[in-house]
Design an enzyme around this catalytic site. Sequence first.
Site, short mmCIF file in Angstrom:
data_model
loop_
_atom_site.label_atom_id
_atom_site.label_comp_id
_atom_site.label_asym_id
_atom_site.label_seq_id
_atom_site.Cartn_x
_atom_site.Cartn_y
_atom_site.Cartn_z
N GLU A 60 -3.82 17.08 69.49
CA GLU A 60 -5.02 16.77 70.25
C GLU A 60 -5.62 15.43 69.85
O GLU A 60 -6.10 14.67 70.70
CB GLU A 60 -6.05 17.90 70.07
CG GLU A 60 -5.75 19.17 70.83
CD GLU A 60 -4.68 20.02 70.17
OE1 GLU A 60 -4.19 20.98 70.78
OE2 GLU A 60 -4.34 19.72 68.99
N HIS A 129 -9.77 30.92 68.14
CA HIS A 129 -9.48 30.47 69.49
C HIS A 129 -10.60 30.83 70.46
O HIS A 129 -10.41 30.80 71.67
CB HIS A 129 -8.19 31.12 70.01
CG HIS A 129 -6.95 30.62 69.35
ND1 HIS A 129 -6.72 30.75 68.01
CD2 HIS A 129 -5.86 29.98 69.85
CE1 HIS A 129 -5.53 30.23 67.71
NE2 HIS A 129 -5.00 29.76 68.81
#
Length: 327
Positions: A60, A129
């Site tokens: 990312e 998450h």
Amino acid sequence: MAVIQLREALRAAMTEEMERDENVFLMGEEVAQYNGAYKVSEGMLEKFGPRRIIDTPISEAGFSGIGVGAATCGLRPIIEFMSWSFTLVCLDQIVNNAANVRYMSGGQYKVPIVFRGGNGIAHQLGATHSHRVETIYARIPGLIVVAPSTPADAKGLLKSSIRCDDPVIFLESEKMLNDVGEVPDGPDFTVPLGVANIEREGKDVTVISYGRPLQRVVRESVAAAVAEGIDVELIDLRTLRPLDTKTIINSIKKTHRCVIVDEDYGYCGMGAGIQQKIGKQVFDYLDAPIEYIHSDEIPVPFNHFMEEAMLPSLDRIVAAMKEVCYR
């Protein structure tokens, strides 16, 4: 007007904007050959080719940084994250760079980039998450933060986000991608950023929410309260930064009561920020303290029933509406 899923609305927005502007491209993990982790970009590689639909490594920080650099050079990247929880590893690229380059360059560089992907509690993804990142980014000057709650708004807001010359944080939810709704099917359809939607007009209490909480439980709670004789005014914020304080304040001046609902943690949560933003302006108009319904302040459990138990519920929201209305 077409009846389509929210994922199809997102795909339509990206497709129409890529057809409109050759500088728009999509980049992220599995967006190309796999058609997207959640099939949002299905068919786009075949249509636009590998120069505009770009698979990336699992980094990312790397592909977010590339996107910011591309935006400063005149392109309009759309960066897809599988989960906004993963952006904790690229805060430097988003918060330090994307949010500040235009200001620190005296306006010489624009940063027309959209960061989008799944935000919040989905279904048994566990604590790492399931972060709700809206307050991480909504507090940063230079960023625009968007959270749609319907397929139509998803399309219209994403098109406006892609056209925007500032970086946009676009918060979706994996649990909403199958939602179906009527969506205008013309390339000229957009929804303006920074403008809330009064979804239902009422005179007894203002209920404020956005995104997945609104879709998941708030609309049902409002219907239950209305059935018990409480005339609810429901506001879908749609954009969290800039916040449409004018619409909120005018509504509370009319109803004299307010309930805010989100899935964030309460302490320093989105609802707490909204209260701070409007508190002084509505103080003299309130007939009851503002109620804030949020998730329990614990790491998100993996167990499905425990996960559901920590979230705002219909009973809690209706009870809050009754409390401020002294019912």
